[in-house]
Design a protein around this motif. Structure first.
Motif, PDB file in Angstrom:
ATOM      1  N   THR A   1      59.486 -10.838 -43.125  1.00  0.00           N
ATOM      2  CA  THR A   1      60.669 -10.987 -42.259  1.00  0.00           C
ATOM      3  C   THR A   1      61.282  -9.631 -41.899  1.00  0.00           C
ATOM      4  O   THR A   1      61.991  -9.525 -40.906  1.00  0.00           O
ATOM      5  N   GLY A   2      60.990  -8.594 -42.692  1.00  0.00           N
ATOM      6  CA  GLY A   2      61.490  -7.256 -42.353  1.00  0.00           C
ATOM      7  C   GLY A   2      60.958  -6.794 -41.011  1.00  0.00           C
ATOM      8  O   GLY A   2      61.620  -6.056 -40.274  1.00  0.00           O
TER       9      GLY A   2
ATOM     10  N   TYR B   1      63.266  -7.675 -38.128  1.00  0.00           N
ATOM     11  CA  TYR B   1      64.415  -6.765 -37.986  1.00  0.00           C
ATOM     12  C   TYR B   1      63.957  -5.397 -37.474  1.00  0.00           C
ATOM     13  O   TYR B   1      64.654  -4.748 -36.689  1.00  0.00           O
ATOM     14  N   ARG B   2      62.791  -4.958 -37.916  1.00  0.00           N
ATOM     15  CA  ARG B   2      62.263  -3.673 -37.423  1.00  0.00           C
ATOM     16  C   ARG B   2      62.003  -3.761 -35.913  1.00  0.00           C
ATOM     17  O   ARG B   2      62.278  -2.817 -35.160  1.00  0.00           O
TER      18      ARG B   2
ATOM     19  N   ALA C   1      66.351  -0.996 -38.318  1.00  0.00           N
ATOM     20  CA  ALA C   1      66.297  -2.386 -38.787  1.00  0.00           C
ATOM     21  C   ALA C   1      67.475  -2.690 -39.696  1.00  0.00           C
ATOM     22  O   ALA C   1      68.139  -3.730 -39.566  1.00  0.00           O
ATOM     23  N   SER C   2      67.759  -1.772 -40.612  1.00  0.00           N
ATOM     24  CA  SER C   2      68.858  -2.002 -41.551  1.00  0.00           C
ATOM     25  C   SER C   2      70.190  -2.089 -40.802  1.00  0.00           C
ATOM     26  O   SER C   2      71.066  -2.877 -41.165  1.00  0.00           O
TER      27      SER C   2
ATOM     28  N   ALA D   1      70.373  -5.385 -38.845  1.00  0.00           N
ATOM     29  CA  ALA D   1      70.403  -6.509 -39.790  1.00  0.00           C
ATOM     30  C   ALA D   1      71.806  -6.813 -40.294  1.00  0.00           C
ATOM     31  O   ALA D   1      72.051  -7.874 -40.863  1.00  0.00           O
TER      32      ALA D   1
ATOM     33  N   ARG E   1      71.175 -11.866 -37.176  1.00  0.00           N
ATOM     34  CA  ARG E   1      70.654 -12.708 -38.257  1.00  0.00           C
ATOM     35  C   ARG E   1      70.568 -14.161 -37.786  1.00  0.00           C
ATOM     36  O   ARG E   1      69.589 -14.854 -38.066  1.00  0.00           O
TER      37      ARG E   1
ATOM     38  N   GLY F   1      61.681 -10.686 -47.904  1.00  0.00           N
ATOM     39  CA  GLY F   1      62.806 -10.122 -47.162  1.00  0.00           C
ATOM     40  C   GLY F   1      63.943  -9.756 -48.085  1.00  0.00           C
ATOM     41  O   GLY F   1      63.728  -9.194 -49.166  1.00  0.00           O
ATOM     42  N   ARG F   2      65.169 -10.042 -47.639  1.00  0.00           N
ATOM     43  CA  ARG F   2      66.346  -9.707 -48.436  1.00  0.00           C
ATOM     44  C   ARG F   2      67.189 -10.943 -48.752  1.00  0.00           C
ATOM     45  O   ARG F   2      67.936 -10.947 -49.729  1.00  0.00           O
ATOM     46  N   ASP F   3      67.075 -11.974 -47.874  1.00  0.00           N
ATOM     47  CA  ASP F   3      67.962 -13.147 -48.002  1.00  0.00           C
ATOM     48  C   ASP F   3      67.173 -14.451 -47.955  1.00  0.00           C
ATOM     49  O   ASP F   3      67.711 -15.487 -47.588  1.00  0.00           O
TER      50      ASP F   3
ATOM     51  N   ARG G   1      69.516   2.825 -47.164  1.00  0.00           N
ATOM     52  CA  ARG G   1      69.172   1.508 -46.624  1.00  0.00           C
ATOM     53  C   ARG G   1      69.522   0.407 -47.635  1.00  0.00           C
ATOM     54  O   ARG G   1      70.109  -0.617 -47.286  1.00  0.00           O
TER      55      ARG G   1
ATOM     56  N   ASP H   1      72.091  -2.579 -47.045  1.00  0.00           N
ATOM     57  CA  ASP H   1      71.600  -3.963 -47.078  1.00  0.00           C
ATOM     58  C   ASP H   1      72.346  -4.795 -48.132  1.00  0.00           C
ATOM     59  O   ASP H   1      72.521  -6.002 -47.966  1.00  0.00           O
TER      60      ASP H   1
ATOM     61  N   ARG I   1      76.458  -5.292 -46.839  1.00  0.00           N
ATOM     62  CA  ARG I   1      76.893  -5.957 -45.603  1.00  0.00           C
ATOM     63  C   ARG I   1      77.524  -7.317 -45.934  1.00  0.00           C
ATOM     64  O   ARG I   1      77.191  -7.939 -46.960  1.00  0.00           O
TER      65      ARG I   1
HETATM   66  O1   DC Z   1      61.429  -5.240 -45.657  1.00  0.00           O
HETATM   67  P1   DC Z   1      61.662  -4.058 -44.711  1.00  0.00           P
HETATM   68  O2   DC Z   1      61.861  -2.761 -45.438  1.00  0.00           O
HETATM   69  O3   DC Z   1      60.595  -3.980 -43.664  1.00  0.00           O
HETATM   70  O4   DC Z   1      63.043  -4.396 -43.958  1.00  0.00           O
HETATM   71  C1   DC Z   1      63.619  -3.536 -43.012  1.00  0.00           C
HETATM   72  C2   DC Z   1      65.107  -3.814 -42.945  1.00  0.00           C
HETATM   73  O5   DC Z   1      65.336  -5.116 -42.386  1.00  0.00           O
HETATM   74  C3   DC Z   1      65.858  -3.811 -44.263  1.00  0.00           C
HETATM   75  O6   DC Z   1      66.352  -2.529 -44.598  1.00  0.00           O
HETATM   76  C4   DC Z   1      66.951  -4.818 -44.067  1.00  0.00           C
HETATM   77  C5   DC Z   1      66.439  -5.758 -43.004  1.00  0.00           C
HETATM   78  N1   DC Z   1      66.036  -7.073 -43.513  1.00  0.00           N
HETATM   79  C6   DC Z   1      67.032  -7.988 -43.730  1.00  0.00           C
HETATM   80  O7   DC Z   1      68.211  -7.681 -43.583  1.00  0.00           O
HETATM   81  N2   DC Z   1      66.709  -9.259 -44.108  1.00  0.00           N
HETATM   82  C7   DC Z   1      65.441  -9.612 -44.308  1.00  0.00           C
HETATM   83  N3   DC Z   1      65.159 -10.877 -44.676  1.00  0.00           N
HETATM   84  C8   DC Z   1      64.403  -8.660 -44.133  1.00  0.00           C
HETATM   85  C9   DC Z   1      64.746  -7.384 -43.750  1.00  0.00           C
END
Ligand code: DC
Length: 226
Positions: free
Chosen positions: A44-45, A48-49, A94-95, A98, A104, A124-126, A175, A179, A182
């Motif tokens: 999923t990153g 955002y990238r 991306a950050s 995001a 989102r 991903g992150r979430d 980053r 992340d 936020r």
């Molecule tokens: O996983 P990555 O490093 O490719 O992600 C790049 C940026 O995208 C990361 O710094 C924050 C955002 N991101 C996010 O907010 N939520 C996700 N599910 C995946 C990535």
């Protein structure tokens, strides 16, 4: 003691949620788990990238909510195949995008429908907190900031980059801080996620630890779909 399992409805496709900070080894692990389970994999990153890249293409500021939202709404499948999504510049953009709630929201439906079709491994992150809070398996993969920065630096070097290690470490820390801080869908472990610290693990050891967790969580590791 492991946290209680939030049970998905009977018969629901298997979702494996893998969250964690940058360069913790999520992608490698998620890809291997997906292959082992016969499930589709979504990084999923990359979404955002790609949004961040579109904003940069338009010479706009990734922190500008209107520019970020417009890029997210214009995202097309071909944007995910661009060769310039893995650069430090794309990561920082991306950050920034995001952190914009409308970005989102624009990416949420795609992520959910990807997983709901026949199950998936998503990183991903979430994922475990927002995208699939009912996921049957949740891992929060982490490692020390120094170990993560070094891994990312080695990857960048292998791709021909000459960016110094100190810069990679500073950007990785920035980053992660953004992340995690936020307001909307911050990076954090879901209450029922299992922490996997890969600082002292190689990719095979991390994979073995993840499989052991899956086995405990699911009672057995499902065979890949034919
Ligand atoms: O996983 P990555 O490093 O490719 O992600 C790049 C940026 O995208 C990361 O710094 C924050 C955002 N991101 C996010 O907010 N939520 C996700 N599910 C995946 C990535």
């Amino acid at each position: 003691m492991t946290a209680p399992l939030i049970v998905a409805p009977a018969g629901a496709p298997l979702i494996v949620a893998i969250d964690g900070p940058a360069a913790a080894g999520k992608g490698t692990l998620a890809r291997r788990l997906a292959a082992r389970l016969g499930l589709p994999y979504l990084d999923t990153g990359l979404l955002y990238r790609a949004v961040g890249r579109l904003v940069l293409d338009r010479a706009a500021d990734p922190q500008d909510p209107a520019a970020a939202e417009a890029a997210a709404l214009a995202l097309a499948p071909a944007d995910l195949d661009r060769p310039d999504l893995r650069t430090p510049e794309a990561a920082m953009a991306a950050s920034a995008v995001a952190a914009v709630p409308a970005v989102r929201a624009a990416l949420l439906a795609f992520q959910r429908s990807f997983g709901q079709a026949r199950g998936a491994v998503l990183d991903g992150r979430d994922i475990g907190t927002v995208v699939f809070p009912q996921a049957r398996v949740k891992l929060f993969v982490t490692a020390s900031p120094a170990a993560r920065a070094r891994r990312r630096w080695l990857e960048l070097q292998a791709a021909g980059s000459t960016v110094p290690l100190a810069q990679v470490e500073a950007e990785t820390r920035q980053r992660d801080a953004q992340d995690a801080a936020r307001a909307t869908a911050p990076m954090k472990p879901a209450p029922d996620a299992v922490l996997l610290d890969t600082t002292a693990l190689d990719a095979d050891q991390a994979f073995a630890a993840a499989l052991a967790h899956l086995d405990t969580r699911l009672g057995e590791i499902p065979a890949p779909a034919p």
